[in-house]
Design a protein around this motif. Structure first.
Motif, PDB file in Angstrom:
ATOM      1  N   ASP A   1       0.820  -1.209   0.000  1.00 44.44           N
ATOM      2  CA  ASP A   1       0.000   0.000   0.000  1.00 44.44           C
ATOM      3  C   ASP A   1       0.857   1.264   0.000  1.00 44.44           C
ATOM      4  N   VAL A   2       2.015   1.214   0.689  1.00 50.14           N
ATOM      5  CA  VAL A   2       2.893   2.386   0.729  1.00 50.14           C
ATOM      6  C   VAL A   2       3.481   2.650  -0.653  1.00 50.14           C
ATOM      7  N   PHE A   3       3.948   1.613  -1.316  1.00 50.17           N
ATOM      8  CA  PHE A   3       4.458   1.794  -2.682  1.00 50.17           C
ATOM      9  C   PHE A   3       3.342   2.255  -3.628  1.00 50.17           C
ATOM     10  N   ALA A   4       2.142   1.718  -3.420  1.00 51.06           N
ATOM     11  CA  ALA A   4       1.022   2.074  -4.302  1.00 51.06           C
ATOM     12  C   ALA A   4       0.675   3.551  -4.212  1.00 51.06           C
ATOM     13  N   ALA A   5       1.035   4.207  -3.116  1.00 47.84           N
ATOM     14  CA  ALA A   5       0.739   5.638  -2.967  1.00 47.84           C
ATOM     15  C   ALA A   5       1.368   6.467  -4.077  1.00 47.84           C
TER      16      ALA A   5
ATOM     17  N   LEU B   1       5.190  -3.355  -4.457  1.00 44.28           N
ATOM     18  CA  LEU B   1       6.276  -3.974  -3.708  1.00 44.28           C
ATOM     19  C   LEU B   1       7.179  -4.790  -4.619  1.00 44.28           C
ATOM     20  N   SER B   2       6.586  -5.539  -5.524  1.00 46.11           N
ATOM     21  CA  SER B   2       7.377  -6.408  -6.396  1.00 46.11           C
ATOM     22  C   SER B   2       8.270  -5.623  -7.353  1.00 46.11           C
ATOM     23  N   ASP B   3       7.951  -4.326  -7.581  1.00 50.90           N
ATOM     24  CA  ASP B   3       8.821  -3.491  -8.402  1.00 50.90           C
ATOM     25  C   ASP B   3      10.158  -3.230  -7.723  1.00 50.90           C
ATOM     26  N   ARG B   4      10.153  -3.248  -6.399  1.00 53.67           N
ATOM     27  CA  ARG B   4      11.293  -2.739  -5.648  1.00 53.67           C
ATOM     28  C   ARG B   4      11.966  -3.751  -4.733  1.00 53.67           C
ATOM     29  N   LEU B   5      11.264  -4.814  -4.350  1.00 54.95           N
ATOM     30  CA  LEU B   5      11.757  -5.656  -3.274  1.00 54.95           C
ATOM     31  C   LEU B   5      11.444  -7.116  -3.564  1.00 54.95           C
TER      32      LEU B   5
ATOM     33  N   LEU C   1      11.952   1.731  -0.141  1.00 58.52           N
ATOM     34  CA  LEU C   1      10.987   2.824   0.073  1.00 58.52           C
ATOM     35  C   LEU C   1      11.607   4.167  -0.287  1.00 58.52           C
ATOM     36  N   ALA C   2      12.855   4.375   0.118  1.00 59.22           N
ATOM     37  CA  ALA C   2      13.518   5.645  -0.193  1.00 59.22           C
ATOM     38  C   ALA C   2      13.721   5.807  -1.693  1.00 59.22           C
ATOM     39  N   ALA C   3      14.043   4.721  -2.384  1.00 59.20           N
ATOM     40  CA  ALA C   3      14.232   4.799  -3.838  1.00 59.20           C
ATOM     41  C   ALA C   3      12.928   5.171  -4.536  1.00 59.20           C
ATOM     42  N   ALA C   4      11.817   4.566  -4.091  1.00 57.61           N
ATOM     43  CA  ALA C   4      10.524   4.912  -4.677  1.00 57.61           C
ATOM     44  C   ALA C   4      10.161   6.361  -4.387  1.00 57.61           C
ATOM     45  N   ALA C   5      10.496   6.819  -3.172  1.00 52.47           N
ATOM     46  CA  ALA C   5      10.201   8.207  -2.814  1.00 52.47           C
ATOM     47  C   ALA C   5      10.998   9.182  -3.670  1.00 52.47           C
ATOM     48  N   ARG C   6      12.280   8.890  -3.879  1.00 56.20           N
ATOM     49  CA  ARG C   6      13.094   9.777  -4.728  1.00 56.20           C
ATOM     50  C   ARG C   6      12.532   9.837  -6.143  1.00 56.20           C
ATOM     51  N   ARG C   7      12.115   8.701  -6.656  1.00 59.80           N
ATOM     52  CA  ARG C   7      11.537   8.690  -8.013  1.00 59.80           C
ATOM     53  C   ARG C   7      10.260   9.530  -8.064  1.00 59.80           C
ATOM     54  N   ALA C   8       9.537   9.587  -6.939  1.00 59.98           N
ATOM     55  CA  ALA C   8       8.303  10.370  -6.893  1.00 59.98           C
ATOM     56  C   ALA C   8       8.560  11.848  -6.600  1.00 59.98           C
ATOM     57  N   GLY C   9       9.824  12.243  -6.490  1.00 62.10           N
ATOM     58  CA  GLY C   9      10.153  13.650  -6.312  1.00 62.10           C
ATOM     59  C   GLY C   9      10.478  14.069  -4.904  1.00 62.10           C
TER      60      GLY C   9
ATOM     61  N   THR D   1      -7.190   7.626  -0.556  1.00 63.21           N
ATOM     62  CA  THR D   1      -7.830   6.395  -1.027  1.00 63.21           C
ATOM     63  C   THR D   1      -6.856   5.239  -0.887  1.00 63.21           C
ATOM     64  N   ARG D   2      -7.318   4.139  -0.288  1.00 65.52           N
ATOM     65  CA  ARG D   2      -6.451   2.989  -0.066  1.00 65.52           C
ATOM     66  C   ARG D   2      -7.138   1.729  -0.548  1.00 65.52           C
ATOM     67  N   ARG D   3      -6.320   0.758  -0.961  1.00 66.69           N
ATOM     68  CA  ARG D   3      -6.867  -0.534  -1.341  1.00 66.69           C
ATOM     69  C   ARG D   3      -7.376  -1.266  -0.116  1.00 66.69           C
ATOM     70  N   ARG D   4      -8.321  -2.138  -0.310  1.00 64.68           N
ATOM     71  CA  ARG D   4      -8.864  -2.917   0.796  1.00 64.68           C
ATOM     72  C   ARG D   4      -8.759  -4.424   0.537  1.00 64.68           C
ATOM     73  N   ASP D   5      -7.978  -4.821  -0.492  1.00 60.69           N
ATOM     74  CA  ASP D   5      -7.961  -6.236  -0.827  1.00 60.69           C
ATOM     75  C   ASP D   5      -7.071  -7.062   0.097  1.00 60.69           C
ATOM     76  N   HIS D   6      -6.103  -6.384   0.771  1.00 58.65           N
ATOM     77  CA  HIS D   6      -5.217  -7.057   1.727  1.00 58.65           C
ATOM     78  C   HIS D   6      -4.638  -8.353   1.147  1.00 58.65           C
ATOM     79  N   ARG D   7      -4.058  -8.202  -0.006  1.00 56.81           N
ATOM     80  CA  ARG D   7      -3.481  -9.369  -0.670  1.00 56.81           C
ATOM     81  C   ARG D   7      -2.214  -9.817   0.049  1.00 56.81           C
ATOM     82  N   VAL D   8      -1.922 -11.092  -0.054  1.00 57.16           N
ATOM     83  CA  VAL D   8      -0.620 -11.608   0.355  1.00 57.16           C
ATOM     84  C   VAL D   8       0.288 -11.544  -0.864  1.00 57.16           C
ATOM     85  N   VAL D   9       1.387 -10.827  -0.740  1.00 61.76           N
ATOM     86  CA  VAL D   9       2.282 -10.620  -1.870  1.00 61.76           C
ATOM     87  C   VAL D   9       3.441 -11.595  -1.771  1.00 61.76           C
ATOM     88  N   ARG D  10       3.605 -12.448  -2.762  1.00 61.06           N
ATOM     89  CA  ARG D  10       4.712 -13.394  -2.775  1.00 61.06           C
ATOM     90  C   ARG D  10       5.489 -13.200  -4.075  1.00 61.06           C
ATOM     91  N   THR D  11       6.787 -13.077  -3.949  1.00 65.33           N
ATOM     92  CA  THR D  11       7.632 -12.946  -5.143  1.00 65.33           C
ATOM     93  C   THR D  11       8.736 -13.974  -5.089  1.00 65.33           C
TER      94      THR D  11
END
Length: 510
Positions: free
Chosen positions: A81-85, A90-94, A245-253, A500-510
């Motif tokens: 959810d934090v990355f989605a902001a 998550l899978s893009d970064r970790l 998280l910091a890398a995603a934040a830098r990309r977002a400005g 606005t936040r997602r409510r699906d609460h998926r389990v993310v597995r990579t």
């Protein structure tokens, strides 16, 4: 100002907020920065250290890459959810790897039980360990934990409170009906009869800083997070999470300024207009998010909260990092329970002394990523709960290294595979946590007693200062990796209104 965010009106900083300064690049600060950037704010993160992470610390010693903070990672959906902001995932970064079993619990009588997030695998393990009746009880317990989590995530754990009257929300009435405000230990005992097995679903109260017999059942959701949702480990160690998280934040400005301790806040009437760093820099702000340790927060604000009861810090811990000859016979997380489990809490919480019969957490991060240690070596993280410096009056200068050696001896007696060619790499004790500015020398912030829970916990708004919001373990919702991330989002909601936040609460597995 009150702005409608969701169902109820919520106090927010107000309109005309564009420039936001986040003080601290820990998990709560990074989450706040990402949510704010995703909502159009210009965000600057000011961090005294030279890398992101805060309590998710790091230390490199002789080819070992140590995680000096938390080692148990749960609830990847909250991370996602934090990355989605900012439009990422998550899978893009970790790269997260499931840890299975999540733990091995080892008891003083020589018995062991593996903790699986998979429902059928865990039911089978419980039946092997304690019999069919407790296996059936486990299935009912799992359903209750799941119900508890669904009741709490948006209305209790992930909610801002402006008044204790918020507890009268219909959702929280349903939480009370489900037993959320009863005792954690007593509720688990309704499902599980084997005393050893009950520990597997109640030891997490240590994270909340309260004995299971005194903890609210609402905090049994911590047991949901690791025994139902599952435990994960990021490639590269826990430090990979704040780095991502910091890398995603830098990309977002988001702009980051490291090596910049904050020395003061510039005020104009009831607002902070700029943050001043020790390097003489002035960073202008329409709003500020403070994620500093509680003593430093009070110093910067020049005030302490008005409370009927004094703040109660959580117990602390001694953490020893150990290198040893590599072994493939030990899993990722092992809990070594002593025989006198109940006495452990009396020792460290009430009496302020070392555990008379120690229980220890042993983490072997090289089980998840061998590159964290030199070739042919393993890295161990050994945690022993200990009294904080407010309750305990121990001379850690005199006993710290000796106690760490004692911890290692206990581990190698119970887990002989780890006893070959050991080297003590680094030790931190309550005095060391205190030197880092942590209240009462504890990395677990404030205990989650009833008087420090929900609307009774120190709030994330500051009386008399309109545009400063707090985040981190000492404010809502509390201590832990998932809650730190939620704390950052709650701080962002205080500035912009609920997003606005997602409510699906998926389990993310990579």
């Amino acid at each position: 100002m009150y702005r409608t965010g969701g169902v109820t009106a919520m106090r927010t900083v107000g309109s005309n907020v564009h420039r936001v300064v986040v003080v601290g690049a820990g998990l709560s600060g990074l989450a706040a920065a990402l949510h704010l950037a995703g909502r159009g704010c210009a965000v600057t993160v000011v961090e005294r250290g030279h890398h992101p992470g805060g309590r998710v610390g790091r230390l490199d010693i002789d080819g070992y890459r140590l995680d000096t903070g938390p080692t148990v990672l749960t609830m990847p959906d909250i991370i996602d959810d934090v990355f989605a902001a900012v439009g990422e995932s998550l899978s893009d970064r970790l790269a997260l790897r499931p840890v299975d079993p999540a733990y091995r619990a080892s008891f003083a009588d020589g018995s062991t039980v593996d903790v699986h997030a998979d429902r059928d695998a865990m039911a089978a393990e419980v039946e092997r360990f304690a019999g069919r009746a407790d296996a059936d009880g486990y299935l009912r317990l799992r359903d209750w934990l799941t119900r508890l989590y669904r009741l709490e995530i948006d209305t209790f754990i992930g909610a801002n409170f402006d008044s204790p009257l918020a507890l009268l929300r219909p959702q929280l009435v349903r939480l009370a009906t489900a037993g959320g405000f009863r005792g954690w230990d007593r509720m688990v005992a309704r499902f599980i009869t084997d005393e050893r097995l009950r520990r597997v679903f109640t030891f997490q109260s240590l994270y909340a800083g309260v004995a299971p017999q005194k903890a609210l059942a609402a905090y049994a959701v911590i047991a949901y997070m690791d025994t139902v949702s599952g435990v994960y480990f990021p490639a590269g160690g826990m430090r990979a999470l704040p780095d991502a998280l910091a890398a995603a934040a830098r990309r977002a400005g988001v702009e980051f300024r490291y090596g910049a301790p904050v020395c003061g806040l510039e005020r104009n009437w009831g607002r902070v207009t700029a943050v001043h760093t020790g390097a003489g820099e002035r960073v202008a702000a329409d709003a500020v998010v403070l994620t500093t340790e509680l003593p430093e927060t009070y110093r910067l604000l020049g005030r302490t909260p008005r409370r009927l009861l004094p703040l109660r810090p959580a117990p602390s811990a001694v953490v020893a990092h150990v290198g040893c000859r590599a072994t493939g016979d030990v899993g990722h997380h092992t809990i070594l329970f002593g025989d006198a489990w109940t006495q452990t809490f009396r020792d460290i919480v009430d009496d302020g002394r070392l555990m008379s019969d120690p229980s220890l957490l042993v983490t072997r991060p090289t089980a998840g990523d061998p590159s964290l240690a030199p070739d042919g070596r393993d890295l161990l993280y050994i945690l022993a709960p200990a009294p904080n410096t407010a309750v305990g009056k121990l001379d850690w200068t005199g006993i710290g290294s000796g106690y760490a050696e004692h911890m290692l001896q206990l581990v190698t007696e119970r887990m002989p595979a780890l006893g070959h060619d050991t080297e003590l790499l680094h030790v931190i004790d309550p005095a060391g946590w205190a030197r880092k500015g942590m209240l009462a020398g504890t990395p677990f912030a404030l205990s989650h007693t009833f008087g420090q829970t929900g609307p009774f916990r120190p709030g994330n708004t500051v009386r008399g200062i309109d545009n400063v919001v707090l985040a981190g373990g000492s404010t809502v919702p509390g201590v832990g990796v998932p809650t730190a991330l939620l704390s950052g989002r709650l701080a962002a909601d205080r500035i912009t209104g609920a997003g606005t936040r997602r409510r699906d609460h998926r389990v993310v597995r990579t």
